[in-house]
Structure formats: structure tokens, C-alpha cells
Motif scaffolding. Structure first.
Motif, PDB file in Angstrom:
ATOM      1  N   LEU A 343      71.718  36.178 133.488  1.00 12.36           N
ATOM      2  CA  LEU A 343      71.627  37.513 134.084  1.00 12.36           C
ATOM      3  C   LEU A 343      72.901  37.809 134.864  1.00 12.36           C
ATOM      4  O   LEU A 343      73.688  36.909 135.135  1.00 12.36           O
ATOM      5  CB  LEU A 343      70.420  37.577 135.028  1.00 12.36           C
ATOM      6  N   GLU A 344      73.071  39.059 135.216  1.00  9.79           N
ATOM      7  CA  GLU A 344      74.271  39.421 135.976  1.00  9.79           C
ATOM      8  C   GLU A 344      74.095  39.180 137.469  1.00  9.79           C
ATOM      9  O   GLU A 344      75.044  38.861 138.159  1.00  9.79           O
ATOM     10  CB  GLU A 344      74.605  40.904 135.746  1.00  9.79           C
ATOM     11  N   GLY A 416      72.572  51.368 134.889  1.00 12.33           N
ATOM     12  CA  GLY A 416      71.980  50.125 134.423  1.00 12.33           C
ATOM     13  C   GLY A 416      70.485  50.085 134.629  1.00 12.33           C
ATOM     14  O   GLY A 416      69.840  51.112 134.806  1.00 12.33           O
ATOM     15  N   LYS A 418      66.904  47.631 136.093  1.00 16.47           N
ATOM     16  CA  LYS A 418      66.460  46.779 137.201  1.00 16.47           C
ATOM     17  C   LYS A 418      65.103  46.181 136.921  1.00 16.47           C
ATOM     18  O   LYS A 418      64.317  46.767 136.169  1.00 16.47           O
ATOM     19  CB  LYS A 418      66.323  47.623 138.473  1.00 16.47           C
ATOM     20  N   SER A 435      66.350  41.545 139.942  1.00 17.64           N
ATOM     21  CA  SER A 435      67.600  41.397 139.214  1.00 17.64           C
ATOM     22  C   SER A 435      68.008  42.778 138.727  1.00 17.64           C
ATOM     23  O   SER A 435      67.152  43.599 138.388  1.00 17.64           O
ATOM     24  CB  SER A 435      67.402  40.457 138.035  1.00 17.64           C
ATOM     25  N   ASP A 436      69.306  43.055 138.713  1.00 17.94           N
ATOM     26  CA  ASP A 436      69.736  44.294 138.078  1.00 17.94           C
ATOM     27  C   ASP A 436      70.840  44.009 137.073  1.00 17.94           C
ATOM     28  O   ASP A 436      71.488  42.968 137.133  1.00 17.94           O
ATOM     29  CB  ASP A 436      70.140  45.359 139.101  1.00 17.94           C
ATOM     30  N   HIS A 437      70.980  44.918 136.125  1.00 20.99           N
ATOM     31  CA  HIS A 437      71.902  44.695 135.029  1.00 20.99           C
ATOM     32  C   HIS A 437      72.649  45.989 134.756  1.00 20.99           C
ATOM     33  O   HIS A 437      72.069  47.075 134.832  1.00 20.99           O
ATOM     34  CB  HIS A 437      71.121  44.243 133.790  1.00 20.99           C
ATOM     35  N   SER A 438      73.929  45.847 134.413  1.00 14.07           N
ATOM     36  CA  SER A 438      74.738  47.046 134.219  1.00 14.07           C
ATOM     37  C   SER A 438      74.318  47.832 132.963  1.00 14.07           C
ATOM     38  O   SER A 438      74.626  49.000 132.831  1.00 14.07           O
ATOM     39  CB  SER A 438      76.207  46.654 134.118  1.00 14.07           C
ATOM     40  N   GLN A 439      73.573  47.149 132.046  1.00 17.53           N
ATOM     41  CA  GLN A 439      73.156  47.799 130.811  1.00 17.53           C
ATOM     42  C   GLN A 439      71.805  48.490 131.000  1.00 17.53           C
ATOM     43  O   GLN A 439      70.930  47.926 131.662  1.00 17.53           O
ATOM     44  CB  GLN A 439      72.960  46.703 129.777  1.00 17.53           C
ATOM     45  N   PHE A 442      67.989  46.842 129.629  1.00 19.63           N
ATOM     46  CA  PHE A 442      68.287  45.424 129.435  1.00 19.63           C
ATOM     47  C   PHE A 442      67.026  44.562 129.568  1.00 19.63           C
ATOM     48  O   PHE A 442      66.799  43.648 128.798  1.00 19.63           O
ATOM     49  CB  PHE A 442      69.342  44.954 130.432  1.00 19.63           C
ATOM     50  N   HIS A 447      61.623  38.969 129.947  1.00 22.82           N
ATOM     51  CA  HIS A 447      62.243  38.763 131.261  1.00 22.82           C
ATOM     52  C   HIS A 447      61.172  38.787 132.348  1.00 22.82           C
ATOM     53  O   HIS A 447      61.160  37.984 133.264  1.00 22.82           O
ATOM     54  CB  HIS A 447      63.277  39.861 131.555  1.00 22.82           C
TER      55      HIS A 447
END
Ligand code: ADP
Length: 830
Positions: A343-344, A416, A418, A435-439, A442, A447
Motif C-alpha cells: 500500500l502507499e 484517490g 481511502k 489507508s489511502d491511495h493516490s489511485q 484502488f 483489502h
């Protein structure tokens, strides 16, 4: 029959037979043709059955059904079999002469006179046998045999042809059957068949292929590219490669790829194909199958994912093994979210104790990993934003696109997706993992699945760590108390009486180190009988005891009074298993008690002593005064002696009463002297003079040496006189008759020193320090020295008020010196 006729006949027979195209027609025709050649009672046309390996009747005449069966069964043993095997004609013109012959039916054999058997030939292959039986002897002419032979051979050829044609037809039929079945099977199994003419690039698909690719036939150009276009963009290059490898013969075409339908849905296809090549090995054709493996893929992906999840969870929990404080745990989990789940970013928020605020305890990813510290950590109130909402509702959430989510916009998220999952322990939310993700889009279901497990893991770990920390803290607290208490804390095994725990303070008490005491019986450290029995009995009755006293014997052998306060500890079944309690040093208390007792005794003695001291002079006063009053005729001299005694005794009484009053004033704190410049010589002279009367009575000689012109002191005259009386009267009192007393008054170092030296009993050294205490008296064997124990206490008080000192030196049996020194009055410079 003429030769020409014969040929004609043969031609007729041939043309009739050659037009026949099925077996039943052949049988019918043969029957007719044979009848035309010769009319006999019985004929049997046998044909060889390769499957049954026997001759079967193809056509028969004059046989009953029974005979037919028998004929077939016995055919191979009789003439038909022999003819078939030897391919020779057998003619039996007269059956009576035929030894080999056995008839099939004995009842009929008598009417059969001649027989003929001919092989049925297809070129050089024998396919059967033909038998004829006649009721006449020698029925078969050469011509008959030639014609019949011809018919047999022709029949053999035609029969063979018909059989072959039939076989072909049958196999064609079977093929048709098989291919129908195959297509049914392929349809049912979802298998599509394709056929690619490599040379001309013509790709033919069956119906199922269109279904697999989600298109209709009219949408398909029928060339290689049309197939390739249907593939998932990421797979088309790979598909090409696989085809090329198959064409070049390097690899069989057996592969998986994805196709994308018009509705964008993705389908997994398994492809299998064979390459056909020309004589020079050049590929000319590729025939293959495709079938859908999406479901299989889904199941195996799911399986793989669940295996992956197991592995990931396992890694998470393994790496948490060593972490036993909250800080370590939260950082460890956020780290693992990045490394294990790729994950980011990941963060953990936990509730602050007893508050509605969530505080970010760890965050990792996007450069947030410096030194594992959350500088200025984010605080979120319950219900605020995504995290606050998840904490408030205890429901996990995925925000696929934060730009369309009002809460995330408020949270300041720019883009993104979350995910946030509550960390729940025993139905209570203790925090949130997020968690958060730029995409966009995602985060997926899997998950969420794994985060739920991680949250669960985190909850358990964190709560265990918190309770461990609490336990450690309270343990530390108790350890500190345990180590710092003044009293001794101890635990004793109920059954054995052995010491199983003791606080280090035991060393201060007993000189024994904790280790020396542990495991020893309690009684070992106490003077007999020791406290064990008393404790166990009292505890057995009451469960708890206060203040059981015992005498501790320390490492040096010294005794010390201690007291126990204990209670019994029982196990879950109420069975007592240990005694816990404290031991207190009561030595000082004991001493104080003794002192108190002593002082009580002293006071009691004082009262009786004072009464005694009062009674004696009072008795003589009353006695003498009564005598004077009663005896009117008493002579003057005697009367004067009596009055003198009364006066002395009254004087003693006054002194005594003076002393008692003074001591009570001193106790009340109201004993204050009024000072003035005072000359001592006169006072001391007067005291000596008064005391000499008493001394004379005991035949004690009083000497004195009083310096003249001594300086004045700043003092109270009466008090100084009282002081001198007390000292001098003691000297007389504690000196045996015939003894001597020396009184001195002199100047030394700015002090007037008044000393009284006697040759009396002396004072034991142990009493020397205490004789100035109120009511303190030296215990002496004889009771004659009755006193009150206040004389010297008053001396000390008076001397103190004059800023002077009083000292005593004494040797038992030799005598005592009291020395009082008072500072001289320094005259003012005026
Ligand atoms: P009392 O004389 O009434 O007993 P004091 O306070 O005057 O009380 O004296 C305290 C004790 O000191 C006496 O009991 C006595 O034993 C001892 N003492 C005082 N003076 C002398 C002395 N000159 N010789 C021996 N013992 C003395």
C-alpha cells in the motif's frame, strides 16, 4: 446347352447381379438365378462372418427354421466348411457312396441322393460356400457346375463390394454421429473450435467461439487480427508470441489469455491448438479449441488470495511477536501494511484514554516514516471525518473516489481512494486503521477483508499491551512499596510455616538478607516459643489478627520486640494456603511503655513518700506541742527544748512543702524567679547554721570554707537558699553518723562555686545521670533515707535559671561532691 447360350446366360446373370446394390436384393436375385440354372430341393448359400468366425446362411431353400439353425451350427464341420477352407468344389453324385458326408437331418438324408458344394470367391479370397442337395442321383452336370461356379464367384465379388460400400456408408454414418456428438459436447462444455488457414489467413470459428468472444458472426472479419483484437490489451502481445512459437514448432499452443467483451467485462480463456504442416514442414493450418476458464480462475484466484492472506496475516502476527508495547505494535502494523500489502500509506488512530478524541499513533508511507514518530499527531473527534465516522459507527468504509465524497473533501483529501476499518476489542471501538491511495477505486473487497483481520489482530495486541503496561505499572508501584516499607511484609506457607516471601526491609530489622530468610521456618528467627503457633491458631479462629507480639532475635543475637498483623489467603476452594502480613518493630513503643510504667510507679511512690515525709515532722510537732499544753508544770528549759524541736520540724515541713509547691509550679511552667544582685556568703552561712542542728543529731561534723568579699551574683535569694538546703540536707541524709561534710564557697573563673563534699554512701554510676530527674530516687537497701526525689530536680531548675551549672562526682561507699557554679554579676561600667 450351347456355348453361345451359355455365354448369353452368363452375360444376363452378370448384368442382373452387377446392378444390385444391396445385400437383400442380392440374396433374392441369387435365389432366382439358381432356380433358373437348376431346380433342386435344398440350397444353402453360406457367407463367412469375420466377427463370428463361422459360416452364416445368407440364403437358404427347403430348410425348416430348426434345420437352418442346425445347418449354421454344423456348417464348419461339414462339406460347406471343407469347401470354404479348401476353396475346392465338392461334388457327391451319390450320397450312399460318400463316406465323409454326414447329413444335417437324418430323417431327410434318405431322400437326398446327390450333393454339390462350391466355394464363393471374391478374386482369390474365399467369402463363403454354396451347397445344393438333390433327391436324384447324379443331378449335377458339368454345365451346371460351370454356371453355378460363375454365379458363386460373381456373387462373391458383388457381395464383397456391397459389404465394402456398406462399411463405408456405416463409417460415414458413424462419423456423422460422432461429429454431431462432438459438437453437442463442445457446446455443452463451452468449447469453441477454430480453424486457421495460415497460408491464406482465413480464420473460421464455430458458433461457440463467437459466444466465447462475446461477438456475433457478422462482427468477425475472419482473419487472425480479428482474434487478436478481441484479446485484453495486456495479453495481445503475449498471444501473438504464443502463436508464433507454436507455428515455429518451439512450443505447443496451450495457453491462457483474457478477452474483453464489448461491455468491458473480462473473460479468461484457455486455448489449445495443433499445427498442421506440409511435407516440407511449413505450417499450413492451425486447428484449436478455446474454452472459458473465468470461473475456474476466479476460484483459484480466490484460493490464492486466501492463501496470500494467510501468509500475510501470518507475517503480520509473526513480526508482532516481539512487540509488547502499544507504540511498537502500531508502528509495526503500519510498516507491514506498506511492505506486505504494497500500500502507499497506512495510519493507526487510537482513542485517548477516557476521551472522545482519536489520536494518530502511527503513520507510515508517503515520507511519513522518519524515525517512527508522529510529530504533532493529528487529533480527530468522534464522528468527525471518515475516521471519526468509522469510529462512531464501528463500520468499515471504502471511499472509492475521495473527490466525490463530502467527508473526504472536508478532510482535505485531494484525490484517490481511502479505506478505514474500526479496531474493535470486545465490542468496543478502540481505534481506527486506515489507508489511502493516490489511485481511484484502488481498494477492493479483499483489502477490506485483510484489514478487518489486521484490525482484529491489532485490537488484541494493543489491549494486551495496555493491560500489560498497567500490570507493570501497578507491579512497579507495589514493588516500590514492597521495597520501601518500614515494616516487613512477609508471606508464610500455611502448611509448612516456611517464609515464602519477605520484603527487603527485613535486613534493617534483623541483619539477615532477604535471601537468608526465604525458605526458612518463621520460628527460626524468634525467641522461643516463636510466633508460628500463636499466629496459626489465632488466624484459624478469626482469619485475621492484629498485634501478635514476638521477640525477634537478630543476626547479632540481640532481642527486639515485634508485632504481627496477618491474614489468611485462601485458594478458590476456600482452603488456606498462605499467611500474609506485616511485622512491625515495637521496640521503641515497648521502651516507652516501660518508661511510662516507671514514671507511673515513681509518681505513686512520690505521693507515698511525700505523705511519709509530712507525717514524720507533723507527728513530732503534734507530740511536743500536746505535751507542752498538757503539762502545766513543765519546767522552762524542757519547754524551750520542746519548742525548739517543734520549730525545727515546722521548718523541715516548710522546706518540704516549699519543694512540693515549687515542683508543681515547675510542671505547670509557672516557676519564675525574681532576680536581683545577691550576696551568697550570708545565705550559705545561714543554711549551714540551720543544717548543723540536723547534722549534730547524726553526729556529723560540718566544716566550711567561705571566701570573703565574693562578688555578687544576679539571683533570687530564697531560691539560692533552697538550693543550698537541698544539697546540704542530702549530704547529711546520705552520710552515716560520724561522717563529715565539707562546704565551700569560692570564686573560680568568674563563677561563684558552691560545693558540698560528704563522706557518705555515694551514688552508683548508673544513677548519676538521672538523679536530677523529677521524682528520681536511688533505690537503696535501707528505707531510712526516705525522700521525695524532687530536691535535686529543684536544684537543677534553680541553677539553670541562674545560668549556672551543677555537677556531681561520687564513689559508692566513699562519698559525693556536688558542685554548683553561678556566674558572678558583671557590674555595669557605670
Ligand atoms: P531525695 O533526697 O528526696 O530522695 P533528691 O532529689 O534530693 O531526693 O535526691 C535524689 C537522690 O539522690 C536521692 O534519693 C539520693 O539517693 C541521691 N543523693 C542526693 N544527694 C546525695 C548524697 N549527698 N549522697 C548520696 N546520695 C545522694
Amino acid at each position: 446347352m450351347k456355348q453361345k447360350n451359355l455365354v448369353k446366360k452368363l452375360e444376363g446373370i452378370a448384368s442382373r447381379l452387377s446392378s444390385i446394390n444391396d445385400l437383400s436384393a442380392l440374396a433374392l436375385n441369387i435365389e432366382k438365378i439358381l432356380e433358373e440354372i437348376i431346380d433342386v430341393e435344398h440350397t444353402g448359400f453360406y457367407l463367412w462372418s469375420p466377427e463370428l468366425k463361422t459360416l452364416k446362411l445368407f440364403y437358404a431353400k427347403g430348410f425348416s427354421e430348426e434345420e437352418r439353425i442346425e445347418a449354421e451350427i454344423t456348417a464348419m464341420e461339414r462339406h460347406p466348411g471343407k469347401v470354404f477352407r479348401e476353396r475346392k468344389i465338392i461334388s457327391v453324385p451319390n450320397v450312399l457312396e460318400d463316406t465323409e458326408h454326414t447329413s444335417i437331418t437324418s430323417k431327410r438324408s434318405f431322400i437326398i441322393k446327390s450333393r454339390l458344394y462350391l466355394p464363393v470367391m471374391n478374386l482369390d479370397e474365399c467369402v463363403g460356400a454354396f451347397g445344393l442337395a438333390s433327391t436324384k442321383i447324379d443331378s449335377f452336370s458339368k454345365e451346371h457346375i460351370a454356371l453355378l461356379s460363375f454365379v458363386c464367384n460373381l456373387t462373391g465379388v458383388i457381395y464383397r463390394n456391397l459389404i465394402s460400400a456398406n462399411e463405408i456408408r456405416e463409417s460415414e454414418e458413424a462419423m456423422r454421429h460422432v461429429s454431431t456428438r462432438l459438437s453437442l459436447a463442445t457446446r455443452a462444455g463451452g468449447v469453441g473450435i477454430w480453424d486457421w488457414d495460415v497460408v491464406n489467413n482465413i480464420l473460421v470459428w464455430d458458433e461457440q467461439m463467437y459466444r466465447l468472444y462475446g461477438i456475433s458472426a457478422d462482427q468477425f472479419s475472419g482473419a487472425y487480427d480479428a482474434w487478436r483484437d478481441g484479446l485484453h490489451p495486456e495479453d495481445s502481445q503475449y498471444g501473438d508470441q504464443e502463436i508464433q512459437l507454436a507455428l515455429s514448432g518451439e512450443k505447443e499452443f496451450n495457453t491462457e489469455f483474457r478477452v474483453v467483451w464489448k461491455d468491458n467485462s473480462i473473460h479468461h480463456i484457455q486455448g489449445l491448438a495443433k499445427v498442421q504442416r506440409d511435407s516440407s514442414g511449413r505450417p499450413i493450418r492451425m486447428i484449436g479449441t478455446n474454452w472459458d476458464i473465468t470461473e475456474r480462475k476466479r476460484v483459484s484466484d480466490q484460493l490464492k488470495r486466501s492463501e496470500d492472506n494467510h501468509r500475510i496475516i501470518n507475517n503480520f502476527s509473526t513480526s508482532l511477536l516481539g512487540a509488547d508495547n502499544v507504540e511498537e505494535i502500531v508502528w509495526n502494523i503500519t510498516h507491514n501494511c506498506i511492505s506486505e500489502l504494497s500500500l502507499e500509506a497506512a495510519s493507526i488512530y487510537l482513542f485517548e484514554p477516557d476521551s472522545d478524541w482519536l489520536i494518530m499513533r502511527a503513520t507510515h508511507g508517503r515520507g511519513q516514516d522518519k524515525d517512527d514518530q508522529t510529530l504533532d499527531p493529528v487529533r480527530i473527534s468522534l464522528g468527525q471525518g471518515l475516521i471519526g465516522t468509522v469510529a462512531a459507527t464501528a463500520k468499515e468504509l471504502i471511499v472509492p473516489d475521495v473527490t466525490t465524497d463530502a467527508q473526504s473533501i472536508r478532510d482535505g483529501q485531494s484525490g484517490g481512494s481511502k479505506l478505514a476499518v474500526p479496531i474493535i476489542y470486545e465490542k468496543e471501538v478502540i481505534g481506527v486503521i486506515t489507508s489511502d491511495h493516490s489511485q481511484k477505486n484502488f481498494f477492493r473487497e479483499h483489502h477490506l477483508d485483510i484489514f478487518l483481520v489486521i484490525a482484529d489482530l491489532a485490537a488484541n495486541k494493543i489491549m494486551r499491551a495496555i493491560s500489560l503496561e498497567k500490570t507493570k505499572k501497578s507491579e512497579l508501584k507495589y514493588r516500590n512499596i514492597f521495597e520501601s516499607i518500614q515494616d516487613v511484609y512477609a508471606e508464610i506457607d500455611y502448611d509448612t510455616g516456611l517464609i515464602i516471601e519477605v520484603s527487603p526491609s527485613i535486613e534493617r530489622f534483623s541483619g539477615y538478607a532477604r535471601e537468608e530468610v526465604l525458605g526458612q521456618p518463621l520460628n527460626a528467627f524468634y525467641a522461643p516459643p516463636g510466633p508460628t503457633q500463636e499466629l496459626t491458631e489465632a488466624l484459624g479462629k478469626h482469619g485475621r489478627v492484629n498485634d501478635v507480639e514476638a521477640i525477634l532475635v537478630d543476626k547479632l543475637g540481640l532481642h527486639r520486640a515485634v508485632s504481627f498483623t496477618c491474614s489468611i489467603v485462601t485458594d478458590s476452594s476456600e482452603y488456606p494456603f498462605k499467611i500474609v502480613g506485616t511485622m512491625r518493630d515495637i521496640q521503641l513503643r515497648k521502651q516507652a511503655e516501660v518508661a511510662l510504667q516507671q514514671s507511673a510507679n515513681i509518681k505513686t511512690n512520690f505521693v507515698s513518700n511525700v505523705s511519709h515525709e509530712l507525717r514524720t515532722p507533723m507527728a513530732s510537732i503534734l507530740g511536743f506541742a500536746g505535751t507542752i499544753l498538757r503539762d502545766k508544770n513543765m519546767d522552762e528549759e524542757t519547754k524551750m527544748d520542746f519548742i525548739r524541736v517543734i520549730n525545727e520540724e515546722a521548718h523541715r515541713l516548710t522546706c518540704l512543702i516549699e519543694n512540693v509547691l515549687d515542683i508543681s509550679r515547675m510542671e505547670a511552667g509557672s516557676y519564675k524567679l525574681t532576680m536581683e544582685p545577691t550576696q551568697l556568703e550570708h545565705i550559705i552561712h545561714e543554711v549551714i547554721e540551720n543544717q548543723t542542728v540536723l547534722a549534730n543529731k547524726k553526729n556529723i561534723d560540718i566544716q566550711y570554707d567561705i571566701e570573703k568579699d565574693l562578688p555578687l551574683v544576679f539571683g533570687a535569694r530564697d531560691a539560692i537558699s533552697q538550693m543550698a538546703v537541698n544539697v546540704l540536707s542530702n549530704a547529711i541524709k546520705f552520710t552515716n553518723p560520724g561522717g563529715s561534710i565539707m562546704v565551700g564557697l569560692s570564686l573560680h573563673d568568674g563563677h561563684i562555686v558552691f560545693d558540698v563534699k560528704d563522706s557518705g554512701l555515694g551514688i552508683p554510676p548508673a544513677d548519676l545521670t538521672r538523679i536530677f530527674e523529677k521524682f528520681y530516687r536511688v533505690e537503696r537497701a535501707k528505707r531510712e533515707d526516705v525522700g521525695t526525689g524532687i530536691g535535686l530536680a529543684i536544684v537543677k531548675e534553680i541553677v539553670d535559671q541562674h545560668q549556672g551549672t551543677v555537677r556531681v562526682e561520687s564513689t559508692v561507699g566513699k562519698g559525693t561532691i556536688f558542685r554548683v557554679s553561678l556566674p558572678v554579676l558583671i557590674p555595669s561600667s557605670e
